[in-house]
Design a protein around this motif. Sequence first.
Motif, PDB file in Angstrom:
ATOM      1  N   ARG A 122      12.825  52.335   2.629  1.00 28.61           N
ATOM      2  CA  ARG A 122      13.768  51.840   1.638  1.00 28.61           C
ATOM      3  C   ARG A 122      13.414  52.427   0.283  1.00 28.61           C
ATOM      4  N   PRO A 123      14.314  53.186  -0.311  1.00 27.19           N
ATOM      5  CA  PRO A 123      14.020  53.772  -1.622  1.00 27.19           C
ATOM      6  C   PRO A 123      14.084  52.722  -2.710  1.00 27.19           C
ATOM      7  N   ASN A 124      13.394  53.045  -3.792  1.00 27.25           N
ATOM      8  CA  ASN A 124      13.400  52.196  -4.990  1.00 27.25           C
ATOM      9  C   ASN A 124      12.969  50.771  -4.685  1.00 27.25           C
ATOM     10  N   SER A 125      12.156  50.587  -3.661  1.00 28.98           N
ATOM     11  CA  SER A 125      11.663  49.248  -3.359  1.00 28.98           C
ATOM     12  C   SER A 125      10.594  48.891  -4.378  1.00 28.98           C
ATOM     13  N   PRO A 126      10.748  47.818  -5.126  1.00 23.12           N
ATOM     14  CA  PRO A 126       9.789  47.516  -6.192  1.00 23.12           C
ATOM     15  C   PRO A 126       8.429  47.163  -5.619  1.00 23.12           C
ATOM     16  N   PRO A 127       7.361  47.611  -6.240  1.00 25.22           N
ATOM     17  CA  PRO A 127       6.016  47.290  -5.751  1.00 25.22           C
ATOM     18  C   PRO A 127       5.695  45.828  -5.993  1.00 25.22           C
ATOM     19  N   HIS A 128       4.670  45.345  -5.266  1.00 24.24           N
ATOM     20  CA  HIS A 128       4.249  43.953  -5.398  1.00 24.24           C
ATOM     21  C   HIS A 128       3.350  43.835  -6.620  1.00 24.24           C
ATOM     22  N   LEU A 129       3.963  43.543  -7.779  1.00 23.46           N
ATOM     23  CA  LEU A 129       3.209  43.449  -9.025  1.00 23.46           C
ATOM     24  C   LEU A 129       2.887  42.009  -9.387  1.00 23.46           C
ATOM     25  N   PHE A 130       3.370  41.047  -8.616  1.00 17.32           N
ATOM     26  CA  PHE A 130       3.219  39.649  -8.983  1.00 17.32           C
ATOM     27  C   PHE A 130       2.280  38.947  -8.005  1.00 17.32           C
ATOM     28  N   LEU A 131       1.982  37.690  -8.331  1.00 17.59           N
ATOM     29  CA  LEU A 131       1.089  36.913  -7.479  1.00 17.59           C
ATOM     30  C   LEU A 131       1.703  36.717  -6.107  1.00 17.59           C
ATOM     31  N   THR A 132       0.874  36.656  -5.122  1.00 15.34           N
ATOM     32  CA  THR A 132       1.351  36.484  -3.754  1.00 15.34           C
ATOM     33  C   THR A 132       0.921  35.126  -3.244  1.00 15.34           C
ATOM     34  N   SER A 133       1.552  34.704  -2.166  1.00 14.06           N
ATOM     35  CA  SER A 133       1.206  33.418  -1.551  1.00 14.06           C
ATOM     36  C   SER A 133      -0.160  33.549  -0.882  1.00 14.06           C
ATOM     37  N   PRO A 134      -0.971  32.470  -0.871  1.00 14.62           N
ATOM     38  CA  PRO A 134      -0.742  31.147  -1.478  1.00 14.62           C
ATOM     39  C   PRO A 134      -1.189  31.053  -2.929  1.00 14.62           C
ATOM     40  N   GLN A 135      -1.609  32.177  -3.512  1.00 12.64           N
ATOM     41  CA  GLN A 135      -2.073  32.123  -4.896  1.00 12.64           C
ATOM     42  C   GLN A 135      -0.960  31.664  -5.849  1.00 12.64           C
ATOM     43  N   ILE A 136       0.269  32.089  -5.567  1.00 13.45           N
ATOM     44  CA  ILE A 136       1.350  31.709  -6.482  1.00 13.45           C
ATOM     45  C   ILE A 136       1.589  30.207  -6.462  1.00 13.45           C
ATOM     46  N   HIS A 137       1.390  29.578  -5.299  1.00 13.03           N
ATOM     47  CA  HIS A 137       1.544  28.123  -5.236  1.00 13.03           C
ATOM     48  C   HIS A 137       0.449  27.432  -6.042  1.00 13.03           C
ATOM     49  N   THR A 138      -0.755  28.008  -6.004  1.00 17.02           N
ATOM     50  CA  THR A 138      -1.842  27.437  -6.809  1.00 17.02           C
ATOM     51  C   THR A 138      -1.528  27.545  -8.295  1.00 17.02           C
ATOM     52  N   GLU A 139      -0.978  28.701  -8.696  1.00 18.66           N
ATOM     53  CA  GLU A 139      -0.608  28.870 -10.097  1.00 18.66           C
ATOM     54  C   GLU A 139       0.535  27.926 -10.487  1.00 18.66           C
ATOM     55  N   LEU A 140       1.458  27.704  -9.565  1.00 15.40           N
ATOM     56  CA  LEU A 140       2.569  26.800  -9.867  1.00 15.40           C
ATOM     57  C   LEU A 140       2.094  25.354  -9.978  1.00 15.40           C
ATOM     58  N   VAL A 141       1.093  24.979  -9.179  1.00 14.12           N
ATOM     59  CA  VAL A 141       0.531  23.629  -9.321  1.00 14.12           C
ATOM     60  C   VAL A 141      -0.047  23.455 -10.715  1.00 14.12           C
ATOM     61  N   ARG A 142      -0.794  24.470 -11.184  1.00 14.75           N
ATOM     62  CA  ARG A 142      -1.364  24.388 -12.530  1.00 14.75           C
ATOM     63  C   ARG A 142      -0.266  24.382 -13.596  1.00 14.75           C
ATOM     64  N   LEU A 143       0.784  25.209 -13.403  1.00 16.99           N
ATOM     65  CA  LEU A 143       1.860  25.288 -14.392  1.00 16.99           C
ATOM     66  C   LEU A 143       2.614  23.969 -14.504  1.00 16.99           C
ATOM     67  N   PHE A 144       2.979  23.381 -13.369  1.00 13.56           N
ATOM     68  CA  PHE A 144       3.716  22.121 -13.426  1.00 13.56           C
ATOM     69  C   PHE A 144       2.836  20.980 -13.913  1.00 13.56           C
ATOM     70  N   GLY A 145       1.535  21.086 -13.709  1.00 16.49           N
ATOM     71  CA  GLY A 145       0.637  20.101 -14.312  1.00 16.49           C
ATOM     72  C   GLY A 145       0.645  20.195 -15.828  1.00 16.49           C
ATOM     73  N   VAL A 146       0.686  21.433 -16.350  1.00 19.16           N
ATOM     74  CA  VAL A 146       0.785  21.617 -17.801  1.00 19.16           C
ATOM     75  C   VAL A 146       2.113  21.058 -18.317  1.00 19.16           C
ATOM     76  N   PHE A 147       3.191  21.300 -17.565  1.00 22.46           N
ATOM     77  CA  PHE A 147       4.492  20.755 -17.966  1.00 22.46           C
ATOM     78  C   PHE A 147       4.445  19.229 -18.049  1.00 22.46           C
ATOM     79  N   ALA A 148       3.777  18.596 -17.098  1.00 24.76           N
ATOM     80  CA  ALA A 148       3.680  17.133 -17.109  1.00 24.76           C
ATOM     81  C   ALA A 148       2.909  16.639 -18.329  1.00 24.76           C
ATOM     82  N   VAL A 149       1.854  17.367 -18.710  1.00 26.33           N
ATOM     83  CA  VAL A 149       1.093  16.974 -19.904  1.00 26.33           C
ATOM     84  C   VAL A 149       1.966  17.090 -21.145  1.00 26.33           C
ATOM     85  N   TRP A 150       2.719  18.170 -21.259  1.00 26.86           N
ATOM     86  CA  TRP A 150       3.607  18.334 -22.415  1.00 26.86           C
ATOM     87  C   TRP A 150       4.655  17.222 -22.477  1.00 26.86           C
ATOM     88  N   LEU A 151       5.173  16.856 -21.325  1.00 27.13           N
ATOM     89  CA  LEU A 151       6.253  15.874 -21.298  1.00 27.13           C
ATOM     90  C   LEU A 151       5.752  14.470 -21.609  1.00 27.13           C
TER      91      LEU A 151
END
Length: 661
Positions: free
Chosen positions: A252-281
């Motif tokens: 597949r041409p022009n397929s973008p490379p994997h430059l972002f976090l992958t599972s399950p690391q992204i879920h760990t980062e999202l847990v931390r992010l939504f925890g920060v959101f809860a503190v702000w709220l």
Amino acid sequence: LFQTHVVESSRPGRVGPAAVLEFWVGILTQQNLWYRDRTVLFLMDQICRSAFTHHQEECVQRLLYQQHKIALGYHGDRGLLSSLVGWIAGNATPSFIEGQSLSGEVRTLTLVLSNCRIRAVILCETEGNIFAAFSPKILQKAQQRLKLPVAPSLQRLQVYRWACQALSTPPDHPLLPLVWQRFLQLYLRQPGPEYGLDAGGCIGRRFFQGSTQAVLLRDLRQRLQEVSDFHHAASQALRVPPTHTPSQGEDRPNSPPHLFLTSPQIHTELVRLFGVFAVWLDDETLQKKEVYLPSLPPQYDPQRLAKVMHKQQELWVEYVDQERVQYDEREVLDLWDKVKNEPTFIQSNNHAFTDYTNPSAARKRIQSNLQKHTIPRPLPELQSQRAPVPEVPSACLADPAAASTLLQQDLCCLQEQARFAVSREAQQVALESELLENLPLLYRNRPEQVTMALECRGQRGGQPCQGAAHITVTCECVQKQEAVETQIVSLRSDIKQLQTEAKTPPPQSLAQAAVHTEKFITALVNLYKAKPTAAVQSVGVAAFYKVVSFVCEDTLRHPPTRQYLSSCVEILGQVFIQGNQAECGRVLSTILEQRRLCPLLSPFFTPNAAPNQLVSLYKEVVTSLHPDSADVIFMLLTKVSTRHSLGCFSLRHSASPPSRC
């Protein structure tokens, strides 16, 4: 289809993905009410995903913003401020967040369309009052300043719409972090000198002071906890490897490379992010006063909080699950390639296969889909409705006997009602007379002996008083008669019962009879005026005397029936009797037989119309002279004009008599 088109256009020497995206957006937005069509919204969502994958967000956003200006009635001399406030207030604006549009088809579309400049409109119009209390009066002030036809709706504000979007977006949606980012940018906004305000705390909490908004804020906090729990569980699960091979991905041409976090690391980062959101709220300090951000503890993530408060519009795409987006896209493309590349004979042998790309098989697909639904019920049978008042038969307008039969049925109903009313009136008069006779008998004087004590008021002759003197007095005292009282109570109860019966509405048959007779007379008169014939006149004469025959003592004593019959006699008499030479003798005979009908029938006694019968009519009137009927005879004699009759007689015996007198 368009995803393949975008991929093919990305090859070297092709037009590029931007031109293809503009092409498809233009086609879809040309549909009528495209923003309410779920199919079009689903396709627009796919286009936005492709634009996000190929970094062409600005292209799609520009086109959709133009569509928004068209939907808002945008024109050149209208400022951006008025346009955005009109978006808040207008009901014609397509809403991509409210109502039924909260389904999964339009998640990406809402992100592309919405912007945070509506908050600036409210802040400009409130002129600093936002820190006191947010109420509908602030929006009304903006309405008056901008001369809007209607007051803006609170629920159309961006802070509420993004809050509802955050609640309704599934926890596994790739764009959920960006939705919360947009909401928190509004909730933690700090208006400063650019709005003519002093630096202070955030303004979001002031939009959630009402009872309904407080419940919404509580749901947001609970939703953050649920999303954190979901991603925590997802981070503990084992990652499933992709089903495609590396060679398939390299094709597949022009397929973008994997430059972002992958599972399950992204879920760990999202847990931390939504925890920060809860503190702000949950932190009320951020809403009350300006906080020195570098002094906050690490769980606040001060750098990211500063970006939110300082209105940085850069999206946090590092938290978007790019792998899932690309995986879903590959799944769709693989399915499309499989269907397009599958041999035709395999498709024809597979009965379960449905070719949705073949236009000639459209009829088969429609019939197959219709068979999956339940058979609709047949239409309900048409119930024949009978008219409340039957039509007048045409035979009654030409046959006197049929007309008399028709009137007999209807007028009997009216006469019976009159007799019933008169009898009830007579009964009430009798009861009231009896009541008046019994009232004087309720009390009666009866002689009684009463013993009275007369006290001594002094001494007489120097002798002391021996005590009070007791004397017996005979007098008459009032005494109530119990039997008479019982009879009076019974009479009053009977009178009240009669009055209650008199207040009840008349039966429907009575109204039907009255309307039916009126329709017959109206049809007969209209027919005679349109085409005067002897047959119709004979029917009218018969109807006149038939109505007169129902005028009796009972109908004359009942005002509604008396007025109705008088109107019928007047209409028929004016059209068919008055001036009719052949009916003068019959009218006179009817009056002399029933003298009470003289006031009713005398206007239609016209002896001057029959000069040949004048002598006989005059003789009949004179021979009927009686002391009891003097008023009737006098009224009849006033109808005779002797001078007119003698003039007609002399002209008839002259040499050249005129054709008419």
